[in-house]
Design a protein around this motif. Structure first.
Motif, PDB file in Angstrom:
ATOM      1  N   THR A   1     -40.475 -12.830 -18.829  1.00 11.50           N
ATOM      2  CA  THR A   1     -41.252 -11.655 -19.174  1.00 11.50           C
ATOM      3  C   THR A   1     -40.398 -10.732 -20.018  1.00 11.50           C
ATOM      4  N   GLU A   2     -40.995 -10.110 -21.008  1.00 10.24           N
ATOM      5  CA  GLU A   2     -40.308  -9.141 -21.847  1.00 10.24           C
ATOM      6  C   GLU A   2     -40.922  -7.780 -21.586  1.00 10.24           C
ATOM      7  N   GLU A   3     -40.257  -7.009 -20.721  1.00 13.54           N
ATOM      8  CA  GLU A   3     -40.842  -5.771 -20.207  1.00 13.54           C
ATOM      9  C   GLU A   3     -40.779  -4.657 -21.246  1.00 13.54           C
ATOM     10  N   LEU A   4     -41.570  -3.612 -20.990  1.00 19.79           N
ATOM     11  CA  LEU A   4     -41.711  -2.545 -21.959  1.00 19.79           C
ATOM     12  C   LEU A   4     -40.625  -1.480 -21.816  1.00 19.79           C
TER      13      LEU A   4
ATOM     14  N   ASP B   1     -39.013  -1.177 -15.972  1.00 20.73           N
ATOM     15  CA  ASP B   1     -39.884  -2.287 -15.587  1.00 20.73           C
ATOM     16  C   ASP B   1     -39.055  -3.520 -15.236  1.00 20.73           C
TER      17      ASP B   1
ATOM     18  N   LYS C   1     -38.972  -5.427 -11.555  1.00 25.00           N
ATOM     19  CA  LYS C   1     -39.219  -6.857 -11.350  1.00 25.00           C
ATOM     20  C   LYS C   1     -38.085  -7.489 -10.552  1.00 25.00           C
TER      21      LYS C   1
END
Lengths: 256, 348, 254
Positions: free
Chosen positions: A172-175, A179, A183
């Motif tokens: 996942t590439e969080e904002l 974030d 995770k």
């Protein structure tokens, strides 16, 4: 239907009056002026929150007539607000790009780098996936959370990976870095790249110490927004003083 | 044969009914008397609290245990319009057969025949929304009868339509119900006369009369039955010379009722003469002259005649006479010689 | 209906609150680049993911929501209000709280983590799950309202004609509920399409897998505000079209 008219017209009208009064009161409250002589307003990157609070207290105790007002947010968000005319005296940016952006737009500002921050590997307490080194983050079997390359921490992650000659495999590439931390601390992800300073202030995560990560760092820059603003200048001096260095160092920041 | 005792305490109903196989019973009562509740209990749409109902050898309910609506062999034509709008008319009529796993072609063929019977030949593919009120009623009748019920329940089947459509539906039902065991709930005497062989009069949830149509319509024992039959019911006691009415007055009447026993007289208002009291010399009313003096309580125009109501009596006059009458003014009703009958209920 | 005139200024003010932001959004769209922006690879990937996940979530919401509405309707009235409130909670819950709740239920460390956690985490299914969570109440609410407006007379008459409960449901009730189901489905789809908070918290954000259009908009809002505005406009258009075509407020018909 006409028979019921008078019975609800009166309450409706008075409810409208109450609503109008409430709106006016709200506007009046929002417009309350501040005394500019005794207040210094500082917009600071979220990652500075603990540090800035401590230093603000320190500053107020040594400057009797000064009140420090802090506002926190993402550096780019704050930069946008300042450019739009937010009433700030000092901008503490976690990103030299945003500091430059503000300096370019406003003009007449003074920029001083005061700290740097680098990335490290965060894992859930106990490191259940047994992450040891940066190269482990290329393992498809691990759930890896990174910042998106569109945000500062993601750009830094990319730099770190390319410096080490690695191709990371994020799930996942969080904002935002917050974030990523969420995770990892919730155990959804096995590992993530976060700022060194995030480790100490985030429960539920621990650091995997990796050699050489501090070589890729982001620079924290203080931007004095108004020429000749002595109070803001004094605060910048505090950042560079031994006391300031001590507080920043305790929180995990490196010198600029 | 249906033998039912319907009890619903929440709706204030406690009624006993009997319908012979192939016969039609008119359930006569005012709005709110409990007619719909009784029909819906028999159909299984609402639950009876107690009592029992047996249709032939099948128990519809016994106390609180009840048979599922679909297994009763009871079809209901509800007072509200319940056609299935999402289906064609043909599928509406075929619904009962399809529900009993009759093949689609056979069910449709039967539905087609039923539409012929109710006078809607070829309407199979029409949507209910395109039909008139009378046509919709016909479809509902066909749908109920096509399910081949052992007992057919009809709740005000001719009400809520214009006069002509209402009459046509009544004529249709008169034909269709000949050999069907049925109950017709109605407030209209003409339904009872045309459709039923027997009448049960319902008042406040209880059956107050249960007899053949002729018996109830000619010798009513309750005010409501008399009113539905268009009669005025007078109560009194048999005397040697006639009937001494409750509330005063004596009228001449033949009767089998023994002297001293309660007696009833049903009078047709058209047969009652009405005159201003001043025009009739008032005499002590021991004689059975049939003259009853009462104050006018209502004056009701009915076409070319005007009906004058007193406390107990009513009589018809022409418009010219009516114009001389005032409310609360005493008038003399003259009741013709008629036949009195007993108040016993064992004359079924 | 003839409304009193003093409603007009209030209506105008209310409309302004809704319309002005939309106008503002449109004013920031770089119109000359609009088409290239919304057909860029990142935008198309995100839009296609959004449409697929929102469709799947709508289907799941219907499959789960319709039966829930029927069961609610059958409950004794004293339980019904409470049960309805529980089922409709995602409507009023902040999406981020919904995401946390999903995490604690279906996350790797969650209650059902052993069953779902590893299989669902950071996959497209996590997005669908998050969207279903927020969309399902719209289906339940629409059908609940439609069922409450029905008298049950048609069903009762169908039963007297010998129809089984299943046959009554499939031939009488469901066909009559089609408008309500359509309304519920459209609202559920629109809500799923706009889902952001729960997805971000629960599913993560990876291009082509979990990065739906709203997440892409949020991500690019600062680096490329024009692209964010252009993509936002697409979502606005989809929502307007969907709601116009299929949303009919519940009518009081049986």
């Amino acid at each position: 239907m006409t028979g019921t008219h008078p019975t609800w017209r009166v309450p409706a009208a008075s409810a409208g009056a109450v609503a109008c009064a409430a709106i006016l009161a709200g506007l009046a409250g929002a417009d309350r002026p501040r005394d500019p002589g005794t207040t210094v307003t500082i917009y600071a990157a979220s990652s500075l929150q603990g540090v800035a609070e401590e230093l603000a207290e320190e500053f107020e105790s040594s400057h009797d007539d000064v009140t420090v007002v802090m506002s926190y947010g993402g550096s780019s968000t704050l930069a946008a607000q300042i450019i739009e005319g937010a009433p700030a005296n000092l901008f503490l940016s976690a990103d030299d790009v945003q500091a430059e952006r503000v300096a370019d737009q406003l003009g007449g500002t003074t920029s001083t780098p005061f700290a740097s921050n680098s990335l490290t590997i965060a894992v859930p307490i106990g490191n259940p996936a047994g992450v040891r080194k940066l190269a482990d983050l290329t393992d498809d079997a691990l759930v890896v959370a990174l910042c998106s390359p569109d945000v500062p921490c993601g750009r830094l992650s990319d730099q770190l990976a390319s410096t080490a000659g690695l191709r990371l495999a994020p799930d996942t590439e969080e904002l935002s870095v917050a974030d990523v931390l969420a995770k990892v601390s919730s155990g959804q992800a096995d590992a993530g790249l976060v700022y060194l300073t995030d480790i100490a202030r985030t429960p539920g995560v621990e650091q995997v110490v990796v050699e050489g990560t501090e070589a890729v760092a982001t620079s924290y820059v203080a931007v004095e927004l108004r020429p000749g603003d002595g109070t803001a200048n004094a605060f910048v001096d505090l950042l560079a003083s031994p006391v300031g260095r001590q507080v920043l160092g305790d929180a995990g920041f490196s010198p600029p | 044969m249906l033998d039912a005792h319907i009890v619903s305490s929440s709706r204030g109903v406690d009624a006993r009914l009997r319908v012979e196989s192939g016969a039609t019973l008119a359930l006569l009562g005012a709005n709110g008397a409990g007619k719909s509740t009784i029909l819906e209990c028999l159909a299984g749409i609402v639950s009876a609290d107690a009592g029992s109902a047996r249709l032939g050898s099948t128990w519809l309910h016994q106390g609180r245990s009840r048979l599922a609506p679909g297994r009763r062999g009871v079809a209901i034509l509800t007072q509200d319009d319940t056609l299935f709008e999402t289906m064609t008319v043909g599928d509406n009529v075929a619904y009962g057969l399809r529900s009993r796993r009759v093949s689609k072609p056979r069910a449709r063929a039967r539905a087609h025949e039923w539409l012929d019977v109710v006078g809607l030949s070829g309407a199979d593919e029409a949507r209910p929304g395109t039909l008139s009120g009378g046509q919709r009623r016909r479809v509902a009748i066909a749908r109920a009868l096509a399910s081949e019920p052992t007992l057919m329940l009809l709740d005000e089947p001719c009400a809520g339509l214009d006069a002509e459509a209402s009459t046509r539906i009544r004529m249709l039902l008169a034909r269709l119900l000949v050999s069907v065991t049925a109950i017709v709930a109605t407030h209209d005497a003409i339904d009872a006369h045309v459709l039923a062989s027997h009448v049960a009069v319902l008042e406040d949830g209880a059956v107050t009369e249960h007899d053949s149509v002729d018996a109830v319509m000619e010798r009513p024992r309750t005010a409501i039955a008399a009113s539905v039959a268009g009669l005025v019911l007078l109560r009194g006691t048999r005397t040697a010379t006639g009937i001494a009415l409750d509330g005063g007055g004596v009228i001449a009447a033949e009767s089998d009722v023994v002297v001293g026993a309660p007696a009833l007289v049903a009078v047709r208002p058209a047969d009652v003469r009405v005159a201003r009291h001043n025009d009739v010399p008032l005499r002590p009313s021991a004689r059975a002259d049939g003259v009853i003096v009462e104050r006018v309580s209502a004056i009701e125009p009915r076409g070319d005649r005007v009906r004058v109501h007193g406390a107990r009596l009513a009589g018809d006059v022409d418009a010219a006479t009516a114009a001389q009458l005032r409310l609360d003014e005493p008038v003399a009703f003259t009741v013709p010689h008629c036949r009195a009958y007993g108040d016993s209920r064992d004359s079924v | 209906m003839t409304a009193p005139r003093w409603l007009l200024p209030l209506a105008g003010g209310g409309a302004l609150i809704v319309l002005l932001p939309l106008v503002g959004l449109a004013s920031r769209v770089p119109w000359s680049d609009w088409w290239p922006l919304v057909t860029s690879e990142a935008a198309l990937t995100a839009l296609s993911l959004s449409l697929r996940t929102a469709s799947a979530a709508t289907a799941l919401a219907l499959v789960g929501g319709i039966p829930i509405a029927f069961v609610l309707h059958e409950l004794p009235s004293r339980w019904r209000a409470l049960a309805r409130a529980v089922v409709l909670i995602p409507l009023v819950l902040p999406p981020v709280v919904g995401g946390l709740a999903l995490l604690f239920a279906f996350g790797r460390q969650g209650l059902a983590g052993d069953m779902f956690g590893s299989a669902v985490a950071f996959t497209t299914w996590a997005v669908v799950l998050a969207q279903t969570f927020v969309a399902l109440p719209f289906v339940v609410a629409a059908i609940d309202a439609a069922l409450a407006a029905r008298s049950g007379r048609l069903e009762a008459v169908a039963a007297t004609l010998g129809a089984s409960r299943t046959r009554v449901l499939t031939t009488i009730t469901l066909p009559a509920l089609v408008p309500a189901i359509a309304t519920g489905a459209v609202l559920a789809f629109a809500r799923a399409l706009g889902e952001f908070g729960a997805t971000l918290t629960f599913a993560g954000s990876l291009e082509g897998v979990t990065r739906t259009a709203p997440l892409l908009i949020y991500l690019t809002r600062e680096t490329d505000p024009g692209a964010a505005a252009a993509l936002s406009l697409v979502l606005v258009l989809v929502a307007i079209i969907g709601v116009t075509v299929a949303y009919r407020p519940a009518k009081a018909v049986s």
